[in-house]
Design an enzyme around this catalytic site. Structure first.
Site, PDB file in Angstrom:
ATOM      1  N   GLY A  58      34.989  37.662  37.562  1.00  0.00           N
ATOM      2  CA  GLY A  58      34.260  38.322  36.493  1.00  0.00           C
ATOM      3  C   GLY A  58      32.994  37.597  36.099  1.00  0.00           C
ATOM      4  CE  LYS A  59      33.635  31.545  37.445  1.00  0.00           C
ATOM      5  NZ  LYS A  59      33.932  30.508  38.460  1.00  0.00           N
ATOM      6  CB  VAL A  60      28.828  37.976  40.126  1.00  0.00           C
ATOM      7  CG1 VAL A  60      27.973  39.033  40.809  1.00  0.00           C
ATOM      8  CG2 VAL A  60      28.102  36.630  40.084  1.00  0.00           C
TER       9      VAL A  60
END
Lengths: 313, 313, 313, 313
Positions: free
Chosen positions: B283-285
């Site tokens: 869920g960082k990108v």
């Protein structure tokens, strides 16, 4: 070297500025005074320029890696057309890819977001993957058609003679490496010729073919022997690097200029990653040579070098 | 994806030509339609341009590696001056190198042929080596003089507040990263601040200093939280990459744009080499993000990207 | 794959313990349940064991890199002696090194602290450097003596036939790769044979030699065609990898097992670093194949694999 | 060095044999007389053994990379339990992973054939990917529960003091790095502590926390200063490598022993890939030091080194 001599040679690292209207010569000139691979790239550019300006320099160019599928065919073509390559040593795959494009077939690219594409699915669709580029199977049919019709005058000619013949037979094309080499009489050596799709089709259709690889080996040794100032540019390493280097090893004049562009490194002992410095111990590169290894993907470095040479020459 | 959809997205690899009077925008535009890292570099340039054009985009820039010693200080300075960086995360070493140059000291380069210089000899000469660049010990004395005289108002301020203070205290300088960040109010985060020569000297001269690293951590999370369209450009990986990425992990909007320039690879499992695709699982990108990893030495890639942005914007 | 199927396949990473009296089979068994290259190495060991146990499996082994100079000659010899290799594809350099050792010459090693040794000085001392190993020039004289006396019955035989002849001619030796292959009738293919010091000396002393490379190419295609379950182990990539893979490409049965041990990576598009997954798109590796790429120096990985196979078989 | 001295130091490369009943000490002993990374691994093993046998040696161990997710937690635990590590410097991520396992959570592995798993899908399933290992999001909930209940006596203690406290608070566990360090009073330094999921949760639940990073920096300098014979083993580079090295830089006694295990290389100028030789110029490593860099995935090299040390000590 004494401490004083050493210190005299040191100079300030240049914290350079880029202006939007700079040209490639200005950029490379700035990078010359930096560090790491930027500096090495700039030094490589300058060495290549010197090679071109040195009328006694014979420029050996070793080409490995799938550069034609990656869109670098015209770049290499232009290196040859401009007279920046006197002797080309390459792989059978590069020749196969070059013929495919020369015959009007194309390599294909997808979106980056396609990178997770399933290889089994690609196989079903008859698309062969080269990292992020795709080669349709039908390209081989086109090559086969070309190859099967060839009328080969001498089944024992050298590989380089055969490649000159191929270049002559291919249709006119402004990007073709084989074609421009044939036109400019730049010899192409391919020591691992039978390691290619091209050779497989030749073998299937011309069963008595026995191209003489030893003639090529002796011919490039002769070329190296007669060279006053050998210059070497190696892309990617592999057999082309070794074949050029072994030709220079026993010659009176080893390489006076040497450039290599590679992602390989020396620590595992393979030749592709071996330093140019190591080549001095073998007598392949002169201890007085100018040389630079650039750790970079050739698809980035080669266009920059050509651009620089076109502008700076 | 169905076979037909997939095939529709494929297009011909462009066997592009370079003319000597091309500009960088034309080169990058050509590389876009090739393969391997040339294409990735071109895609990275386009993504960065989009980040700049997107008014809602906050541009997080992670900087690791000895780029100032390698002559890239002004390049990074100009990224900031041009407004191409909104939040900078970097290493203590980069800040130490930046202060050295800002105070009028210099990194030194030798000839390539000096590369076999003996490190014991360098030690005797008080020259610290960073690959092919040299940092004289006396630079530290200059930094120490600067650091010892600092009057620090709050010993518990955050590192980023302290770095703003440092930027204000430094003399005017057209290359300085700390200075331009202070002038333009671009926050600098440095999670491993005490891992630096700068921090060592601070610790020796300001014994009660306890810069609050947790405040920084929460501050960048707040910045990430409030961002509509986060854009990330990571150079070299390391702590700066992770610090930006962990800030985005739990936010409502993960990164919509992501670029990384690195020589590291994913196979050994370290974060520096991890793909941007992997970051989607965290869920960082965002799964809809535009992203590109360029496997290249940043000393080559960063100047090209800046040059492109200056010309194309 | 559905989420549930995916989750069912996941299992706990094993935080394994080593006891000093463990054996190699226990170590590899533990590594199987970890991650990154440790796991890939363990999987490669298991795949190789399966290849050996599968009576229908023909084991193609591609060998590139200077493994004989690095002390791995006996390891490879034992792979062959044990029946773990059915078809060997290698480089001319490996054969040259093997002959040197077989004739009683040796590669030399220095202390690690010698690593800054000057290559110009080495050249004066007639010591050719291969990273941290040294090959004295006089070795070539010994090879030349051997080569010049060869009585070659057929100047147009295939390279593999010639290598069988060489193996027969060489003196008895417990380490020799050429010898054990000749004794066990394991064919050796060497598509880039003329790219070697051995071939240079053959060319100088046997001027009409024209070993038929096309016969080799067709012979290995026949071998691949007739194979029910092809197994591939590739060390280092290069021409040996490609030559094996192209032989499998058009066969009814592509590889059912595949292992590669390399330090190369896929991102720059070269074949040496290409994933085995990519090979599925070409039909070189079956989509149902068991395969593992280990990113490791072969000098570490190969002895571990052999040790495992000897103990586990 | 004179030619004669140089030649005297050269010895024959050993074409060693593996017997199935060899032990790890015999294997490493054989590899010592080979080349490339096999030799470097063997030299590293011997140096580490010497470090253990040297009663005056303080052993600094730098740990970067996701080794706990890759199943190496127990290996590192045993290095500590055996007394092979006196000072540990690591990343916040490693501590976060260690706590997760210590609290009874697990990292997960899939089949190799799962490698094309879709990262968007993983995100939906709340599985964070670390190359081929998976960390379920719910692990963070467990850590949060543990962290939120901590009663921290001094909000300004050093990070290393806090990590000792954490080790004491954690439940008994035979694999835990934090636990064994607390039990054996091995200090853990973590200069980039706030660059971690652990620190994020601490920051959310203990808003006044301001762990004193400067105290750690000065403490490790004191440890280094007092060390007669420093020994360094660095895994993966990064901040842990730099933090150890900068502590040694200004000390009267720089490192007498140094080992690094990394996949990084020197050419791009980053510290992780910098040679140990370069560290001599900085005074971090003694010019008389014994040192070895092994280019290898630590998941392969570390278990072999531990196995050797357990057997050879």
């Amino acid at each position: 070297m004494s401490n004083e001599d050493f210190k005299k040679k040191l100079k300030k690292v240049n914290q350079f500025k880029i202006d939007k209207d700079d040209d490639i010569v200005e950029l490379i000139s700035s990078l010359k005074n930096t560090g790491f691979n930027a500096k090495r790239l700039a030094v490589a550019c300058e060495i290549y320029k010197e090679m071109i300006q040195d009328k006694d320099c014979v420029k050996f160019f070793g080409l490995a890696g799938a550069l034609v599928p990656a869109g670098m065919q015209k770049i290499i073509h232009d290196f040859i057309e401009e007279g920046f390559i006197d002797v080309l040593v390459t792989t059978g795959a590069s020749l196969t890819h070059d013929i495919a494009e020369t015959l009007g077939y194309h390599h294909l690219q997808g979106e980056l977001s396609l990178k997770e594409v399933d290889d089994s699915e690609l196989h079903n669709q008859e698309l062969n993957r080269i990292y992020d580029v795709f080669l349709p199977n039908k390209v081989y049919e086109g090559i086969e058609d070309f190859v099967s019709k060839l009328e080969i005058s001498d089944e024992n000619m050298s590989v380089s003679s055969f490649l000159k013949f191929l270049g002559d037979e291919l249709p006119k094309n402004d990007n073709s490496i084989l074609k421009i080499c044939a036109e400019k009489n730049v010899p192409i050596f391919c020591p691992a010729f039978t390691d290619s799709g091209l050779a497989l089709q030749l073998g299937f259709h011309h069963q008595n073919l026995n191209l003489n690889h030893f003639k090529d080996m002796l011919k490039i040794v002769d070329l190296a022997w007669d060279t006053k100032n050998a210059g070497v540019c190696v892309v990617g390493g592999g057999v082309p690097k070794n074949f050029i280097m072994q030709s220079l090893q026993f010659c009176p004049n080893s390489a006076q200029y040497a450039i290599q562009i590679t992602m390989d490194r020396p620590e595992q002992g393979g030749l592709s990653g071996a330093t140019l410095h190591e080549a001095i111990s073998w007598g392949k590169v002169s201890e007085k040579a100018k040389f630079s290894t650039v750790i970079a993907d050739a698809t980035i470095a080669l266009p920059l070098i050509l651009w620089y040479l076109l502008k700076a020459k």
